[in-house]
Each structure stands twice: as C-alpha cells, then as structure tokens.
Motif scaffolding. Sequence first.
Motif, PDB file in Angstrom:
ATOM      1  N   ASN A 116       0.821  -1.209   0.000  1.00 41.62           N
ATOM      2  CA  ASN A 116       0.000   0.000   0.000  1.00 41.62           C
ATOM      3  C   ASN A 116       0.857   1.262   0.000  1.00 41.62           C
ATOM      4  O   ASN A 116       2.055   1.230   0.256  1.00 41.62           O
ATOM      5  N   GLY A 117       0.199   2.404  -0.307  1.00 43.58           N
ATOM      6  CA  GLY A 117       0.894   3.673  -0.431  1.00 43.58           C
ATOM      7  C   GLY A 117       1.585   4.096   0.847  1.00 43.58           C
ATOM      8  O   GLY A 117       1.007   4.026   1.928  1.00 43.58           O
ATOM      9  N   MET A 118       2.837   4.560   0.709  1.00 43.27           N
ATOM     10  CA  MET A 118       3.602   4.918   1.895  1.00 43.27           C
ATOM     11  C   MET A 118       4.344   6.229   1.789  1.00 43.27           C
ATOM     12  O   MET A 118       4.186   7.112   2.617  1.00 43.27           O
ATOM     13  N   THR A 119       5.208   6.391   0.753  1.00 46.67           N
ATOM     14  CA  THR A 119       6.152   7.491   0.858  1.00 46.67           C
ATOM     15  C   THR A 119       6.604   7.992  -0.515  1.00 46.67           C
ATOM     16  O   THR A 119       6.121   7.553  -1.557  1.00 46.67           O
ATOM     17  N   GLY A 120       7.582   8.879  -0.497  1.00 42.47           N
ATOM     18  CA  GLY A 120       8.108   9.549  -1.684  1.00 42.47           C
ATOM     19  C   GLY A 120       8.254  11.029  -1.383  1.00 42.47           C
ATOM     20  O   GLY A 120       7.603  11.560  -0.475  1.00 42.47           O
ATOM     21  N   GLY A 121       9.120  11.712  -2.124  1.00 41.49           N
ATOM     22  CA  GLY A 121       9.282  13.148  -1.945  1.00 41.49           C
ATOM     23  C   GLY A 121      10.630  13.582  -1.415  1.00 41.49           C
ATOM     24  O   GLY A 121      10.853  14.778  -1.188  1.00 41.49           O
ATOM     25  N   SER A 122      11.563  12.633  -1.243  1.00 43.40           N
ATOM     26  CA  SER A 122      12.914  12.970  -0.786  1.00 43.40           C
ATOM     27  C   SER A 122      13.878  11.921  -1.313  1.00 43.40           C
ATOM     28  O   SER A 122      13.465  10.860  -1.801  1.00 43.40           O
ATOM     29  N   ALA A 123      15.186  12.206  -1.204  1.00 43.95           N
ATOM     30  CA  ALA A 123      16.186  11.251  -1.677  1.00 43.95           C
ATOM     31  C   ALA A 123      16.101   9.932  -0.913  1.00 43.95           C
ATOM     32  O   ALA A 123      16.217   8.850  -1.495  1.00 43.95           O
ATOM     33  N   LYS A 124      15.873  10.008   0.397  1.00 43.06           N
ATOM     34  CA  LYS A 124      15.770   8.786   1.200  1.00 43.06           C
ATOM     35  C   LYS A 124      14.541   7.976   0.822  1.00 43.06           C
ATOM     36  O   LYS A 124      14.601   6.749   0.689  1.00 43.06           O
ATOM     37  N   THR A 125      13.422   8.662   0.650  1.00 43.84           N
ATOM     38  CA  THR A 125      12.189   7.929   0.342  1.00 43.84           C
ATOM     39  C   THR A 125      12.173   7.423  -1.094  1.00 43.84           C
ATOM     40  O   THR A 125      11.465   6.470  -1.403  1.00 43.84           O
ATOM     41  N   LYS A 126      12.959   8.043  -1.969  1.00 44.23           N
ATOM     42  CA  LYS A 126      13.114   7.501  -3.320  1.00 44.23           C
ATOM     43  C   LYS A 126      13.705   6.094  -3.247  1.00 44.23           C
ATOM     44  O   LYS A 126      13.261   5.180  -3.947  1.00 44.23           O
ATOM     45  N   LYS A 127      14.709   5.912  -2.389  1.00 38.03           N
ATOM     46  CA  LYS A 127      15.324   4.590  -2.244  1.00 38.03           C
ATOM     47  C   LYS A 127      14.319   3.583  -1.689  1.00 38.03           C
ATOM     48  O   LYS A 127      14.323   2.413  -2.086  1.00 38.03           O
ATOM     49  N   ILE A 128      13.457   4.039  -0.778  1.00 37.07           N
ATOM     50  CA  ILE A 128      12.429   3.144  -0.240  1.00 37.07           C
ATOM     51  C   ILE A 128      11.459   2.745  -1.331  1.00 37.07           C
ATOM     52  O   ILE A 128      11.116   1.566  -1.484  1.00 37.07           O
ATOM     53  N   ASN A 129      11.004   3.718  -2.131  1.00 40.05           N
ATOM     54  CA  ASN A 129      10.087   3.406  -3.231  1.00 40.05           C
ATOM     55  C   ASN A 129      10.717   2.448  -4.235  1.00 40.05           C
ATOM     56  O   ASN A 129      10.054   1.545  -4.756  1.00 40.05           O
ATOM     57  N   GLU A 130      12.001   2.625  -4.508  1.00 39.65           N
ATOM     58  CA  GLU A 130      12.696   1.718  -5.416  1.00 39.65           C
ATOM     59  C   GLU A 130      12.690   0.297  -4.864  1.00 39.65           C
ATOM     60  O   GLU A 130      12.410  -0.668  -5.587  1.00 39.65           O
ATOM     61  N   CYS A 131      12.965   0.162  -3.589  1.00 38.67           N
ATOM     62  CA  CYS A 131      12.970  -1.149  -2.937  1.00 38.67           C
ATOM     63  C   CYS A 131      11.592  -1.790  -2.993  1.00 38.67           C
ATOM     64  O   CYS A 131      11.449  -2.961  -3.370  1.00 38.67           O
ATOM     65  N   LEU A 132      10.553  -1.022  -2.644  1.00 37.27           N
ATOM     66  CA  LEU A 132       9.194  -1.559  -2.620  1.00 37.27           C
ATOM     67  C   LEU A 132       8.751  -2.005  -4.007  1.00 37.27           C
ATOM     68  O   LEU A 132       8.147  -3.077  -4.178  1.00 37.27           O
ATOM     69  N   SER A 133       9.043  -1.186  -5.014  1.00 38.68           N
ATOM     70  CA  SER A 133       8.558  -1.506  -6.357  1.00 38.68           C
ATOM     71  C   SER A 133       9.335  -2.654  -6.992  1.00 38.68           C
ATOM     72  O   SER A 133       8.781  -3.453  -7.745  1.00 38.68           O
ATOM     73  N   LYS A 134      10.621  -2.769  -6.685  1.00 41.26           N
ATOM     74  CA  LYS A 134      11.390  -3.921  -7.159  1.00 41.26           C
ATOM     75  C   LYS A 134      10.838  -5.208  -6.551  1.00 41.26           C
ATOM     76  O   LYS A 134      10.720  -6.223  -7.245  1.00 41.26           O
ATOM     77  N   ALA A 135      10.507  -5.157  -5.275  1.00 37.56           N
ATOM     78  CA  ALA A 135       9.927  -6.333  -4.628  1.00 37.56           C
ATOM     79  C   ALA A 135       8.574  -6.673  -5.240  1.00 37.56           C
ATOM     80  O   ALA A 135       8.244  -7.843  -5.445  1.00 37.56           O
ATOM     81  N   ALA A 136       7.778  -5.651  -5.542  1.00 44.79           N
ATOM     82  CA  ALA A 136       6.476  -5.877  -6.171  1.00 44.79           C
ATOM     83  C   ALA A 136       6.645  -6.521  -7.542  1.00 44.79           C
ATOM     84  O   ALA A 136       5.916  -7.457  -7.904  1.00 44.79           O
ATOM     85  N   ALA A 137       7.606  -6.043  -8.309  1.00 44.03           N
ATOM     86  CA  ALA A 137       7.847  -6.601  -9.642  1.00 44.03           C
ATOM     87  C   ALA A 137       8.267  -8.061  -9.562  1.00 44.03           C
ATOM     88  O   ALA A 137       7.844  -8.896 -10.372  1.00 44.03           O
ATOM     89  N   GLU A 138       9.088  -8.376  -8.587  1.00 40.65           N
ATOM     90  CA  GLU A 138       9.604  -9.742  -8.437  1.00 40.65           C
ATOM     91  C   GLU A 138       8.526 -10.712  -7.969  1.00 40.65           C
ATOM     92  O   GLU A 138       8.554 -11.900  -8.335  1.00 40.65           O
ATOM     93  N   THR A 139       7.550 -10.230  -7.197  1.00 38.20           N
ATOM     94  CA  THR A 139       6.577 -11.126  -6.564  1.00 38.20           C
ATOM     95  C   THR A 139       5.180 -11.054  -7.174  1.00 38.20           C
ATOM     96  O   THR A 139       4.292 -11.800  -6.761  1.00 38.20           O
TER      97      THR A 139
END
Length: 355
Positions: free
Chosen positions: A59-82
């Motif tokens: 579900n929707g969580m974050t975005g809007g900063s350099a740190k949260t960009k890395k979190i979004n990248e992690c979440l979406s890569k996991a979503a793509a894999e699963t």
Amino acid sequence: MESRKDQHVRLFQETHQKHTNDFDSVKFIHDALPEMSLKQVNYTTDLSFGRWPVPFFINGMTGGSAKTKKINECLSKAAAETGLAVASGSQKAALRDPELRDTFQVLRRVNPNGFIFANIGAELDGEQAKRAVAMLEANGLQVHLNAPQEIVMPEGDRDFSSWLKNLERIVRSVDVPVVVKEVGFGMSRATYQKLIDAGAEAIDVAGNGGVNFITIENLRRERARFDYLQDWGQSTVISMLEAQPYIDQTVFFASGGVRNPLDVLKALALGARAVGISGTFLHTALAEGKDGLIAQINEWKEQMNQIMLLLGCSNVQALRNKNLILSGSPFEWARLRGPRPEALATRSGKGTEKA
C-alpha cells in the motif's frame, strides 16, 4: 533540514512495534477434516477492473525525498519480483515541485509492467489527478482521506469542505479506477454510501491498528499535543463490519494493522477483495532491504495457501462463507450496529446446532 517525509519514516521506525489489534478478536473455527489438497487452492482475486494473482498488495507509503526515493525503489522492485500491486505515497509535493517527481517515478522505472497506483489527497482537483496518474503511467489512482492527520499536523489543512465534490470531479476526470482510502482511521457506513454515490471504483477502509499518523504528527508538535486522540477512529475489522451492507455493491480493500497471512485471510473473510500492507512491509524493507522483503512476501504467499487448505477453502470467495467468531470490541460493535455476531458465527450453515 529534515523533510517532513523523512521525519515520517524516522518516527515510524521509532514507534513501530508488534502489538495486538482487532484482528486478534476474529477467530476461524477449526475443522479437523478439510477434505482438500494444496493443489486445489487458488488465491487469485477478481476486481471490477481486472484480476490480481495475489490478494494482497504493497500500500501507499512514501516519496518526496532522496531517502524515500530509495524506499520506493525497494518496494517496487519487490512488487515486480513477486507479482504484487504497489501504491505510491502522496504525490502532492511532486505536483508542486518537478524536482521531486523522480522520487515517485522510480516506482514505474523499476517495475515497468506492474500494477501501480498513483496517490493524491482529496483536496486536489481533477487536473492534478490526471497529472499524478500520468507521472507514474499508473494503472489506478488512490485518493486518500486524512482529516485526523491534517488536524494534528502542525502545518495541516483545516478546510475539508470541498473533498466530496473534488472526489466526484476526480472520478470523472481520470480514465483509471479510483480507489478512495483512509490513512489509518477507518470508515463508516455513512462514508461508504457517499463514496459509492460519488462513483468510487473501490474503497480501502484503512482502519487503525497499524501506522498511526496521529502519533507520528503529534511527535512533530512542540506544544498543544493531541495525545488523547491516539485511539481515534475505527479499526480495520470494525470498518469491514460497517461495510457488510455494501459488500456486493462495490470493491472493498482492507488495510491497517495487517501483520501476517492470517490477518490477510481474516480481512478477506470479512469481504475484502484484496488487502493492503504498509507498515509491516516497510519495517522489513528498512531492516532487510529488497531481498528480505521479497523473501517475506513469498513466505506469505506460501503460508496463505497452506492456511486456506487448513480452512478447506479453495478460493477467496469461499472464505466469505466461513464462520467467524467475534470477541472484544468487534463483538460489541457488531452487537450494537450489526451484522449480528450470531449470524457471522453460523453463516456457513454447516456444523451448527438446530434450534
């Protein structure tokens, strides 16, 4: 200076803990003879806008900063894999500041074929909704309702008078399904009727029991604290009880306080078509990274299969016929507002005593 989005993540880490919630007050009745095999279980879920291979999503969580960009990248890569759908955090900041767009667009860049929800608040209009969808080439749009968070947020909005009209305009403006969601304070029957009348394709009840934005925003205040509001709202379980008269009228998602595959199955048994997970998966992503999150999601899928076998349910629809025993707050709520706890406890029509 630490951004508000980074503050949210830091305060989430400081306040996140495993705890009980109303999912513990919902019990399945064990049947010692399931009369099935694992190969018969199929947990795909049918929505009004398609079929998902897995009945839970990030579900929707974050975005809007350099740190949260890395979190979004992690979440979406996991979503793509699963094979999970994934939702963005609120894109309002990126609609105002183009330099922040990539912190959200990373969701699509690393997951080109996945189901992705864009995300805006109900204070925005139809044109902004279209821009948010285009930003992510999104398959759907979440419009979040967060009045309690705004009240406690020091810089929050104080005018909610246009939200319902905005929702109606947004539904008419975009060409993707619109899901209206809370951010952790649940919903009621009166709200469901308004959202159905406004044309929402789906409703995410997002009840309390998980990430608490009153707690998080309260910690950002120097004075005039709102500690006494920390239990505000309805839990996810109670919000799904409130949804019972509308279960066949629209698509419901359940999120808020989902801790494990059993919670997912309880939410599905209460009528949700899919279940959103945010805090539990974010905690894993921050602690163990992409590989840890992928491993957790795959474990959840495997365990869901096995628990559905234990319940004798070959598909998600069959879960809606399982008898459920309520206790605690959900029992008291259902006793006062329905559905009758006795009706949920005997809805399968099997294994019950004759009057």
